[in-house]
Every structure is written in C-alpha cells, then in structure tokens.
Write an enzyme that holds these catalytic residues in place. Sequence first.
Site, PDB file in Angstrom:
ATOM      1  N   VAL A  44      32.084  49.365  43.005  1.00 40.56           N
ATOM      2  CA  VAL A  44      33.485  49.105  43.376  1.00 40.56           C
ATOM      3  C   VAL A  44      34.068  48.027  42.469  1.00 40.56           C
ATOM      4  O   VAL A  44      35.183  48.149  41.972  1.00 40.56           O
ATOM      5  CB  VAL A  44      33.579  48.661  44.862  1.00 40.56           C
ATOM      6  CG1 VAL A  44      34.981  48.164  45.192  1.00 40.56           C
ATOM      7  CG2 VAL A  44      33.204  49.814  45.786  1.00 40.56           C
ATOM      8  N   GLY A 184      44.806  38.317  53.074  1.00 35.20           N
ATOM      9  CA  GLY A 184      43.566  37.794  52.492  1.00 35.20           C
ATOM     10  C   GLY A 184      43.563  37.988  50.992  1.00 35.20           C
ATOM     11  O   GLY A 184      44.625  38.119  50.351  1.00 35.20           O
ATOM     12  N   ILE A 186      42.469  40.495  48.881  1.00 32.31           N
ATOM     13  CA  ILE A 186      42.966  41.739  48.281  1.00 32.31           C
ATOM     14  C   ILE A 186      44.474  41.868  48.472  1.00 32.31           C
ATOM     15  O   ILE A 186      45.213  42.192  47.540  1.00 32.31           O
ATOM     16  CB  ILE A 186      42.235  42.962  48.882  1.00 32.31           C
ATOM     17  CG1 ILE A 186      40.759  42.927  48.493  1.00 32.31           C
ATOM     18  CG2 ILE A 186      42.902  44.272  48.443  1.00 32.31           C
ATOM     19  CD1 ILE A 186      39.932  44.089  49.014  1.00 32.31           C
ATOM     20  N   GLY A 273      39.972  43.603  55.389  1.00 33.20           N
ATOM     21  CA  GLY A 273      38.534  43.350  55.341  1.00 33.20           C
ATOM     22  C   GLY A 273      37.749  44.594  55.000  1.00 33.20           C
ATOM     23  O   GLY A 273      38.324  45.677  54.805  1.00 33.20           O
ATOM     24  N   ARG A 274      36.435  44.437  54.894  1.00 33.48           N
ATOM     25  CA  ARG A 274      35.567  45.541  54.505  1.00 33.48           C
ATOM     26  C   ARG A 274      34.383  45.633  55.463  1.00 33.48           C
ATOM     27  O   ARG A 274      34.023  44.660  56.106  1.00 33.48           O
ATOM     28  CB  ARG A 274      35.079  45.345  53.059  1.00 33.48           C
ATOM     29  CG  ARG A 274      36.223  45.307  52.060  1.00 33.48           C
ATOM     30  CD  ARG A 274      35.744  45.109  50.636  1.00 33.48           C
ATOM     31  NE  ARG A 274      34.954  46.221  50.140  1.00 33.48           N
ATOM     32  CZ  ARG A 274      35.446  47.328  49.606  1.00 33.48           C
ATOM     33  NH1 ARG A 274      36.758  47.486  49.515  1.00 33.48           N
ATOM     34  NH2 ARG A 274      34.651  48.280  49.166  1.00 33.48           N
ATOM     35  N   HIS A 446      40.744  15.515  26.905  1.00 36.37           N
ATOM     36  CA  HIS A 446      42.146  15.321  27.265  1.00 36.37           C
ATOM     37  C   HIS A 446      43.024  15.905  26.167  1.00 36.37           C
ATOM     38  O   HIS A 446      42.734  15.702  24.994  1.00 36.37           O
ATOM     39  CB  HIS A 446      42.436  13.820  27.409  1.00 36.37           C
ATOM     40  CG  HIS A 446      43.877  13.527  27.660  1.00 36.37           C
ATOM     41  ND1 HIS A 446      44.449  13.676  28.904  1.00 36.37           N
ATOM     42  CD2 HIS A 446      44.868  13.131  26.821  1.00 36.37           C
ATOM     43  CE1 HIS A 446      45.739  13.360  28.832  1.00 36.37           C
ATOM     44  NE2 HIS A 446      46.022  13.031  27.575  1.00 36.37           N
TER      45      HIS A 446
HETATM   46  P1  NAI Z   1      39.841  39.344  53.681  1.00 37.63           P
HETATM   47  O1  NAI Z   1      38.855  39.093  54.750  1.00 37.63           O
HETATM   48  O2  NAI Z   1      39.915  38.463  52.504  1.00 37.63           O
HETATM   49  O3  NAI Z   1      41.314  39.320  54.309  1.00 37.63           O
HETATM   50  C1  NAI Z   1      41.702  40.154  55.362  1.00 37.63           C
HETATM   51  C2  NAI Z   1      42.848  39.488  56.077  1.00 37.63           C
HETATM   52  O4  NAI Z   1      43.394  40.420  56.980  1.00 37.63           O
HETATM   53  C3  NAI Z   1      42.425  38.267  56.871  1.00 37.63           C
HETATM   54  O5  NAI Z   1      43.274  37.212  56.540  1.00 37.63           O
HETATM   55  C4  NAI Z   1      42.601  38.724  58.326  1.00 37.63           C
HETATM   56  O6  NAI Z   1      42.970  37.677  59.185  1.00 37.63           O
HETATM   57  C5  NAI Z   1      43.712  39.754  58.199  1.00 37.63           C
HETATM   58  N1  NAI Z   1      43.752  40.776  59.237  1.00 37.63           N
HETATM   59  C6  NAI Z   1      42.709  41.375  59.860  1.00 37.63           C
HETATM   60  N2  NAI Z   1      43.157  42.306  60.733  1.00 37.63           N
HETATM   61  C7  NAI Z   1      44.514  42.297  60.640  1.00 37.63           C
HETATM   62  C8  NAI Z   1      45.561  43.037  61.268  1.00 37.63           C
HETATM   63  N3  NAI Z   1      45.276  44.003  62.146  1.00 37.63           N
HETATM   64  N4  NAI Z   1      46.842  42.767  60.940  1.00 37.63           N
HETATM   65  C9  NAI Z   1      47.123  41.802  60.026  1.00 37.63           C
HETATM   66  N5  NAI Z   1      46.173  41.068  59.406  1.00 37.63           N
HETATM   67  C10 NAI Z   1      44.894  41.321  59.701  1.00 37.63           C
HETATM   68  O7  NAI Z   1      39.643  40.882  53.309  1.00 37.63           O
HETATM   69  P2  NAI Z   1      40.176  41.718  52.071  1.00 37.63           P
HETATM   70  O8  NAI Z   1      41.318  41.035  51.421  1.00 37.63           O
HETATM   71  O9  NAI Z   1      40.357  43.096  52.582  1.00 37.63           O
HETATM   72  O10 NAI Z   1      38.954  41.657  51.097  1.00 37.63           O
HETATM   73  C11 NAI Z   1      37.717  42.259  51.493  1.00 37.63           C
HETATM   74  C12 NAI Z   1      36.549  41.598  50.830  1.00 37.63           C
HETATM   75  O11 NAI Z   1      36.568  41.789  49.440  1.00 37.63           O
HETATM   76  C13 NAI Z   1      36.509  40.130  51.107  1.00 37.63           C
HETATM   77  O12 NAI Z   1      35.208  39.792  51.549  1.00 37.63           O
HETATM   78  C14 NAI Z   1      36.781  39.504  49.794  1.00 37.63           C
HETATM   79  O13 NAI Z   1      36.052  38.306  49.616  1.00 37.63           O
HETATM   80  C15 NAI Z   1      36.343  40.569  48.789  1.00 37.63           C
HETATM   81  N6  NAI Z   1      37.191  40.493  47.615  1.00 37.63           N
HETATM   82  C16 NAI Z   1      37.075  39.421  46.800  1.00 37.63           C
HETATM   83  C17 NAI Z   1      37.889  39.275  45.727  1.00 37.63           C
HETATM   84  C18 NAI Z   1      37.758  38.064  44.915  1.00 37.63           C
HETATM   85  O14 NAI Z   1      36.723  37.427  44.944  1.00 37.63           O
HETATM   86  N7  NAI Z   1      38.775  37.675  44.172  1.00 37.63           N
HETATM   87  C19 NAI Z   1      38.922  40.263  45.397  1.00 37.63           C
HETATM   88  C20 NAI Z   1      38.978  41.319  46.331  1.00 37.63           C
HETATM   89  C21 NAI Z   1      38.143  41.409  47.376  1.00 37.63           C
END
Ligand code: NAI
Length: 473
Positions: A44, A184, A186, A273-274, A446
Amino acid sequence: MTENKHTEIVVIGAGPGGYAAAFRAADLGKQVILIDKDPTLGGVCLNRGCIPSKALLHISKVMDEAAHLSKMGVSYGKPEIDLEMIRAHKNKIVAQLNDGIAQMAKARKVEWIQGTATFNSNSELNVKTENGNQTISFDKCIIAAGSTSVMIPGVPEDHPSVLTSRTALDLVDIPESLLVIGGGVIGLELGQVYAALGSKVSVVEFLPNLIPGADPDIVKPLQRKLKKQFESILLSSKVVSVIPNDDNSLNVTIETEKGSIEKRYSKVLVAVGRKPNSPILNIDATDIELDEKGFVKVDVYQKTTVKNIFAIGDIVGNPMLAHKASHEGKVAAEVASGHPSAFDVRAIPSVVYTDPEVAWAGLTEIDANENNIAYEKGEFPWAASGKAIAMGANQGKTKILFDPETKQVLGVGIVGTGAGDMICEGMLAIEMGADVSDIALTVHPHPTLGETFGLAAEVFEGTITDLYIPKKR
Ligand code: NAI
C-alpha cells in the site's frame, strides 16, 4: 493443477515491512519466497499510500509556495492543471520504485509470487494465482499482510463518489466539492492536495481536535492554514448519512454540536482509520491468536502464538506506519534466521506530510498529562529563526520535552516546513538518551530550520541568546 513447494522462509505481503523481512532473510542466507496479491512489489505504501500521496503533496506545496511569492515580489498567473500529466508523473515515480524493489528481489534471489495466500495449517499455505493454486510448505512464515481502510455505517461503500485513500489517489477528477470524513493523517494530507487542485474541501472530525494523537499546539499552525484553504472544518461532529443523488453527487447529514446540517457534496473521502487484513488469511486454520480488534498477537521477537510464524507491520497493531513495519520486518527475519534480535525501540516517529508538516516522537504533552508523567519543556518559536522568516515559515515551532531529573529527551514535537526531516535528530536524541546539554552544545549550522532543535534546548537551559527571556525572580 496444484503445484507443491517447500521454502525455508515465506513472507506474506510485499509492503515496506514484508520486502524488508524477505530481503534481510535472504541476506542472512535463507531461501525466501515473497507473496503478494498485487502485480507489483511495494504494498500500500508504495502503490497507493505514502509515495503517491507525497508526489501529489509536493505538487500542492510548490503551487502554494509559488502563489505566496507574490508577497515577496514575484507573481505568476493562475496555474493550469493537466490532471493526466499529474497522474502520469505520480505513476512514473511509483513504477520507478516498483522496479527498484523487483531488481533488488532478483539480485537477492528472492522468489516472488503474485497471488493470494491463505493458511492451510501452521506449516503450509495455499497461494491462489492466475494460473491456479500452489501449496507452499515452510519452515518459517512472516505475515506482513497489512491493513485496509475502515468504512463507516451509513456510507454507500461502492458508490463512485465515495473515495477511500486508495481511490482518492487515482485522481480521477477534481471534484467541485469534497467532504473529508476523518481529520487524521490521510484526511488532511489528501484534503490539502484536493484543495490545492481546486476542490472546495470540508472536513468532519469526530473528536474535538484535528490529528487527535498529536499535541494541539503543534497542530494549531496547520489548522490555521487549513482554515484558509478549506471551506469548513467541523470538529466534534459526525456524518450520520450519505445519500447518493441521480447525478452522483451525495447528500450528507452531519451532526454537529450546534445541531444537524445537510449539504450536497460532489464526493466524499472516508479516512477514519484502518483495520488489519487478518480476515483474508484463513488464520482459523492455524493456532495464531488475534486480539479483540483482529490484530495478530506478537511478542518482542515478532513471534505469534505459533513458534514458527512471525507477524509484523499494520497487522500487529498501531501505529500503522511503514517505518515501524520495516524495523519489525528485519527483527522477524533475523530471529527466523536464528540470530539474536528483538523490537526494542524507545519511540516511533509520526509525520503528517501536510504543509506545514507536523511531526512528533516519544512522549507528548497529552500522554504526559493523561498518565501523570513529569516533564519540563524547551520551545523555540520559528518566528525568531532567521531561516524560517526568510522562507515565510515563521508559524513553525520546535518543542522538546525533558525528564525533570535526568534532563534527557523524552519527546519532541515540531510543526513547520521540513518537520518530518527534522524529527530525525529528535529520534536520535531519544534513542541515544541525549540530555539537554548534548543538544544545546552540539553546533548546528546557521541559518537552518534544523538549528531550532539546538535552540529549543538552549531555551530550556537558559543559555539562549537568539531570544530574550526575562529571568524569573
Ligand atoms: P487516523 O487514525 O489518522 O485518523 C482518523 C480520524 O478519523 C481520527 O481523527 C478519528 O477521530 C476520526 N474519525 C473516526 N471515526 C469518525 C467518524 N465516524 N466521523 C468523523 N471522524 C471520525 O486514520 P487515517 O487518516 O485513516 O490513517 C490510517 C492509518 O494510516 C493511520 O494509522 C496513519 O498513521 C497511517 N498513515 C500514515 C501516514 C503518514 O505517516 N504520513 C499517511 C497516511 C496514513
């Protein structure tokens, strides 16, 4: 016809965790088979996650910077967007890296099979390929099968206007309006890409803060910027229904603290989330135990409850990050190859690659306050950094949390351009047990943004000369 094979080590999943495990095991002299259902290696992260999103975020950041140059006396016209070229550029980057991994697999004589693996027992897999089934018996197996986006009830999953991170990265079009469900990592990264390309983006977040895992003070500068770029940010709110219209737009009902609102959006992106991919592996055919959320239970050697089967990456739990997976993958490969190794790290860094970037590692103030952990902090505001001011990046901040007794670094939080690169110094400080003097007495170049790490330590020590902090009586 079913083909039978035996191998010393089989790895299920060729993401950054799986290919690291396969390559490390091969380098340790093992015969390795790597299986993935995708037609290319990289999982992914490479095919539809970290890398393509960074290619797009780079474009949106440069567009934003170019627009802001008008304040510095250089103006460009309105950008012309060729979506097909952007897609081709993104796909080229992914293909280049796919090729690189395939070449490295070949050089190491790692056999790679495209197919879907399921367990027959504690020592045998079935692999369904285009040409039929293969049975692979193994001495050791490393599960690196990853995770999938979670959907929420009331959202029509298969509707073309309902996007996940996977389909959003396909960039089929630039919707006039986009509702991002989930504030979050993504949601904000992709929301910012679509906003830069011209969509009117709104975000709905269930909790009272964006990026709830990070300290609010390092999210604030990003939130301030997003307020300007997005149409709306609804916190403490949730989507209760998404009803498709005949023209493929969606009528969305959102419950906010002030009552219910209904709005029409061209598209919706679900980023809440995932979940682990354990259900697709026929785990029931083994003695592997899962936890209540479906994550595979492992110990510090990445061993599951079956002694010859290991698991790593998203499928063993949070944080679901590529760099955690690759470190775990190497540990699993080393233990499976008979070498002493364990996953024993002090911290795993998190980076949100928005503009500005948000990065943190180790203890956060939220954690410390929730768990009554004593800490003291040193902060350097980028408004006092010559480099940041020259770049127009003065909203940033570098924060270090110290142990009040030992003065060792417990945690780091950074917001601003390049925060994801700067957190590397913080990680080294945490892993090496560096204390405030180690950092403050390290000569930083610097003018750089990186020097704000040393300056934050100087603030804490009271030796700072780049700021005036009145002495406490
Ligand atoms: P996430 O856990 O970062 O964010 C999901 C957000 O959705 C949370 O803030 C949560 O409170 C909110 N939420 C949950 N249910 C909801 C609802 N019904 N209505 C509204 N808000 C709701 O998950 P995300 O962004 O899907 O990412 C998944 C995984 O992929 C994470 O573990 C993340 O760390 C990883 N990822 C990491 C990246 C990076 O390191 N830059 C980039 C993309 C993904």
